[in-house]
Scaffold this motif. Structure first.
Motif, PDB file in Angstrom:
ATOM      1  N   GLY A 253       0.816  -1.200   0.000  1.00  0.00           N
ATOM      2  CA  GLY A 253       0.000   0.000   0.000  1.00  0.00           C
ATOM      3  C   GLY A 253       0.852   1.253   0.000  1.00  0.00           C
ATOM      4  O   GLY A 253       2.052   1.215  -0.270  1.00  0.00           O
ATOM      5  N   LEU A 254       0.243   2.377   0.305  1.00  0.00           N
ATOM      6  CA  LEU A 254       0.919   3.674   0.282  1.00  0.00           C
ATOM      7  C   LEU A 254       1.046   4.223   1.695  1.00  0.00           C
ATOM      8  O   LEU A 254       0.082   4.233   2.455  1.00  0.00           O
ATOM      9  N   ALA A 255       2.236   4.699   2.024  1.00  0.00           N
ATOM     10  CA  ALA A 255       2.490   5.360   3.302  1.00  0.00           C
ATOM     11  C   ALA A 255       2.725   6.837   3.028  1.00  0.00           C
ATOM     12  O   ALA A 255       3.597   7.191   2.246  1.00  0.00           O
ATOM     13  N   HIS A 256       1.943   7.694   3.649  1.00  0.00           N
ATOM     14  CA  HIS A 256       2.003   9.119   3.383  1.00  0.00           C
ATOM     15  C   HIS A 256       2.942   9.819   4.350  1.00  0.00           C
ATOM     16  O   HIS A 256       2.939   9.529   5.549  1.00  0.00           O
ATOM     17  N   ALA A 257       3.720  10.758   3.807  1.00  0.00           N
ATOM     18  CA  ALA A 257       4.460  11.642   4.694  1.00  0.00           C
ATOM     19  C   ALA A 257       3.435  12.354   5.564  1.00  0.00           C
ATOM     20  O   ALA A 257       3.538  12.383   6.772  1.00  0.00           O
ATOM     21  N   THR A 258       2.452  12.969   4.980  1.00  0.00           N
ATOM     22  CA  THR A 258       1.176  13.306   5.619  1.00  0.00           C
ATOM     23  C   THR A 258       0.108  13.403   4.547  1.00  0.00           C
ATOM     24  O   THR A 258      -1.016  13.026   4.754  1.00  0.00           O
ATOM     25  N   GLY A 259       0.488  13.942   3.381  1.00  0.00           N
ATOM     26  CA  GLY A 259      -0.500  14.195   2.341  1.00  0.00           C
ATOM     27  C   GLY A 259      -1.277  15.466   2.600  1.00  0.00           C
ATOM     28  O   GLY A 259      -2.159  15.819   1.840  1.00  0.00           O
ATOM     29  N   LEU A 260      -0.918  16.181   3.683  1.00  0.00           N
ATOM     30  CA  LEU A 260      -1.690  17.350   4.068  1.00  0.00           C
ATOM     31  C   LEU A 260      -0.991  18.669   3.758  1.00  0.00           C
ATOM     32  O   LEU A 260      -1.629  19.717   3.727  1.00  0.00           O
ATOM     33  N   GLY A 261       0.321  18.630   3.540  1.00  0.00           N
ATOM     34  CA  GLY A 261       1.041  19.850   3.207  1.00  0.00           C
ATOM     35  C   GLY A 261       0.890  20.904   4.293  1.00  0.00           C
ATOM     36  O   GLY A 261       1.064  20.640   5.488  1.00  0.00           O
ATOM     37  N   ASP A 262       0.526  22.126   3.893  1.00  0.00           N
ATOM     38  CA  ASP A 262       0.363  23.232   4.841  1.00  0.00           C
ATOM     39  C   ASP A 262      -0.824  23.037   5.767  1.00  0.00           C
ATOM     40  O   ASP A 262      -0.980  23.776   6.743  1.00  0.00           O
ATOM     41  N   ARG A 263      -1.683  22.060   5.467  1.00  0.00           N
ATOM     42  CA  ARG A 263      -2.851  21.816   6.308  1.00  0.00           C
ATOM     43  C   ARG A 263      -2.567  20.838   7.432  1.00  0.00           C
ATOM     44  O   ARG A 263      -3.443  20.500   8.209  1.00  0.00           O
ATOM     45  N   SER A 264      -1.320  20.357   7.542  1.00  0.00           N
ATOM     46  CA  SER A 264      -0.977  19.396   8.586  1.00  0.00           C
ATOM     47  C   SER A 264      -0.992  20.058   9.950  1.00  0.00           C
ATOM     48  O   SER A 264      -0.628  21.223  10.112  1.00  0.00           O
ATOM     49  N   ILE A 265      -1.400  19.298  10.947  1.00  0.00           N
ATOM     50  CA  ILE A 265      -1.430  19.799  12.317  1.00  0.00           C
ATOM     51  C   ILE A 265      -0.037  20.187  12.799  1.00  0.00           C
ATOM     52  O   ILE A 265       0.130  21.072  13.639  1.00  0.00           O
ATOM     53  N   ALA A 266       0.995  19.537  12.235  1.00  0.00           N
ATOM     54  CA  ALA A 266       2.369  19.836  12.640  1.00  0.00           C
ATOM     55  C   ALA A 266       2.801  21.239  12.227  1.00  0.00           C
ATOM     56  O   ALA A 266       3.787  21.760  12.761  1.00  0.00           O
ATOM     57  N   ARG A 267       2.064  21.855  11.265  1.00  0.00           N
ATOM     58  CA  ARG A 267       2.426  23.198  10.817  1.00  0.00           C
ATOM     59  C   ARG A 267       1.969  24.288  11.784  1.00  0.00           C
ATOM     60  O   ARG A 267       2.415  25.424  11.665  1.00  0.00           O
ATOM     61  N   ILE A 268       1.079  23.971  12.720  1.00  0.00           N
ATOM     62  CA  ILE A 268       0.578  25.009  13.631  1.00  0.00           C
ATOM     63  C   ILE A 268       1.077  24.820  15.056  1.00  0.00           C
ATOM     64  O   ILE A 268       0.887  25.702  15.893  1.00  0.00           O
ATOM     65  N   ILE A 269       1.697  23.690  15.348  1.00  0.00           N
ATOM     66  CA  ILE A 269       2.184  23.424  16.705  1.00  0.00           C
ATOM     67  C   ILE A 269       3.707  23.507  16.695  1.00  0.00           C
ATOM     68  O   ILE A 269       4.360  22.834  15.906  1.00  0.00           O
ATOM     69  N   PRO A 270       4.300  24.310  17.550  1.00  0.00           N
ATOM     70  CA  PRO A 270       5.770  24.374  17.622  1.00  0.00           C
ATOM     71  C   PRO A 270       6.354  22.979  17.834  1.00  0.00           C
ATOM     72  O   PRO A 270       5.859  22.210  18.676  1.00  0.00           O
ATOM     73  N   PRO A 271       7.391  22.615  17.084  1.00  0.00           N
ATOM     74  CA  PRO A 271       7.931  21.247  17.167  1.00  0.00           C
ATOM     75  C   PRO A 271       8.334  20.829  18.574  1.00  0.00           C
ATOM     76  O   PRO A 271       8.141  19.667  18.952  1.00  0.00           O
TER      77      PRO A 271
END
Length: 485
Positions: A253-271
């Motif tokens: 199958g396919l494993a996504h890095a996220t597939g969400l780009g700028d919409r990923s939750i990781a983009r709004i939470i400080p690492p």
């Protein structure tokens, strides 16, 4: 009334223009509907468009042979696809048979022609893909024409038979009976299969990813999917897709890095905050239970987890119960699973992070940011969905992707539910088979949904009513993501 010669002439003229024109000409000739269905890609052409679902059902019934077709409907296999013809009541059996035989013959001719030119098209794809992955966008545009602003990369393991895998993926993404301008390039590159999905539109990306996921599952191969990037960043996307594949907890199958780009939750939470929260949440788990939990959440079944880890199913269930007890969480809940998936994919904590445990929220990761930031993120992800779509997706995610349970809860036919979910996937340009994507969708919808957005509030369009049955109860440890679109 057209003569038989005129009917054949119109069909030939349609075939000379395109596959869609041929199907339209056939439907006009029988005064009914005609649909062309590929076993992997689904409905290729439908005239009228509203007949697509009926054509797909007829093709599936013919493939199973044990099911009977609706009266008057004819299904003919040609060039690996199914031609479904349903003539109108005023069309004679002779005319319907003539149109069916002629259309099938013309489809066969088009498929043979596609077979003849496919080697040349594959060479063009390989040349363009290599140039793009090496940063030569100007030269690539001279081969395939104007390029879009963004693309994403799918990196598939070619396996011991790369040519066979190449052909299988090619036929899945670019069926023989169609000649679409890229939204996708397919090529062998650095020992792997590279699929560059051009962003002509959001629906193109979602459609191609669904086709690739089906092909990868059928061929038993694993692939990684990058986030969308600009064309000058495709080399980094190629590496990202490789990392996504290497980190996957499944064997196909396919494993996504996220597939969400700028919409990923990781983009709004400080690492640093996300890492500290995830580390604190998962601290009760030893590496063995963490690996078991991660594999179960991603592969979707206890038996699949057992096979991947090389242990028995009872051992998997025991580890999951132990993990749930250690976390003090109910693993049967969709929100719990979504939070754990985000935590398991968070970057690992590094030395130097000074974040007291008292400052780490003990609940959803969205509590790491102000409410207005969380809501803005959720609206960017799911704000384009209307009320019916949001309720449908919300109930589907709450029930861990079980189509039968959700269909009963919403009072819908399962085919209708699948069609609605496909429309959502196209609209959001997301592959809903990705556990990570489903986790973030769940958190986003729960953030913006009102208390009244339940199954009972689903709008009933056109005054139609549906039978309603209460959903069945959940099991102690249900397998997540049992049924995917």
């Amino acid at each position: 009334m057209e003569t038989e010669g005129q009917v054949v002439q119109h069909l030939v003229e349609g075939a000379a223009r395109s596959g869609a024109a041929l199907i339209a000409a056939a439907a006009a000739a029988v005064h009914g509907w005609v649909v062309l269905v590929d076993p992997v890609a689904g409905v290729l052409y439908s005239e009228p468009q509203s007949a697509a679902s009926a054509g797909a059902r007829a093709a599936a019934a013919a493939a199973q042979k044990s099911k009977t077709l609706d009266r008057g409907v004819t299904v003919r296999r040609v060039a690996g696809v199914s031609l479904v013809v349903s003539p109108g009541t005023t069309t004679s059996a002779r005319r319907a048979d003539l149109v069916t035989r002629t259309t099938a013959g013309l489809l066969h001719v088009r498929a043979r022609r596609a077979e003849e030119i496919r080697p040349a098209e594959m060479r063009l794809h390989s040349a363009a893909a290599r140039l793009l992955l090496q940063g030569q966008t100007d030269l690539a545009s001279e081969i395939i024409g104007d390029l879009t602003a963004q693309a994403l990369v799918v990196r598939l393991a070619a396996g011991p038979a790369p040519e066979k895998a190449h052909r299988a993926v090619w036929e899945a993404v670019l069926p023989l009976t169609t000649h679409p301008a890229p939204p996708a390039l397919v090529a062998l590159y650095d020992g792997d299969l590279a699929v560059i999905v051009m962003h002509e539109s959001a629906s193109d990306a979602g459609r191609v990813l669904r086709l690739l996921a089906r092909a990868a599952d059928q061929q038993g191969i694993l692939g990684g999917v990058s986030d969308p990037v600009s064309l000058d960043m495709l080399a980094s996307a190629w590496l990202q897709a490789g990392h996504a594949r290497a980190d996957a907890a499944v064997d196909r199958g396919l494993a996504h890095a996220t597939g969400l780009g700028d919409r990923s939750i990781a983009r709004i939470i400080p690492p640093d905050r996300l890492s500290a929260w995830a580390s604190d949440l998962l601290r009760p788990l030893d590496p063995l239970r963490r690996r078991t939990l991660d594999t179960w959440l991603h592969c979707g079944s206890v038996s699949g987890t057992a096979q991947i880890l090389g242990i028995s199913c009872p051992t998997v269930r025991a580890r999951l119960r132990s993990a749930g007890n250690a976390l003090g969480a109910d693993l049967a809940l969709a929100t719990t699973q979504a939070q754990l998936l985000v935590a398991l994919r968070a970057p690992e904590s590094t030395d130097g992070i000074d974040l007291p445990l008292a400052d780490i929220p003990a609940h959803a990761p969205l509590h790491l940011v102000p409410d207005h930031v969380a809501r803005d993120w959720a609206m960017r992800l799911v704000g384009d969905l209307d009320l019916a779509q949001r309720i449908t997706v919300r109930v589907w995610l709450e029930n861990l992707g079980s189509h039968s349970t959700v269909a009963r809860a919403l009072g819908l036919h399962r085919a209708t539910l699948r069609r609605w979910l496909d429309q959502v996937a196209d609209q959001l340009a997301l592959d809903l088979s990705s556990p990570t994507i489903r986790a973030e969708l769940h958190l986003a919808i729960e953030t913006v949904a009102g208390p009244t957005e339940s199954a009972e509030a689903l709008p009933r369009l056109g005054g139609r009513t549906y039978p309603r049955q209460p959903p069945t109860g959940a099991s102690e440890l249900p397998d997540p993501q049992l049924e995917l679109p």
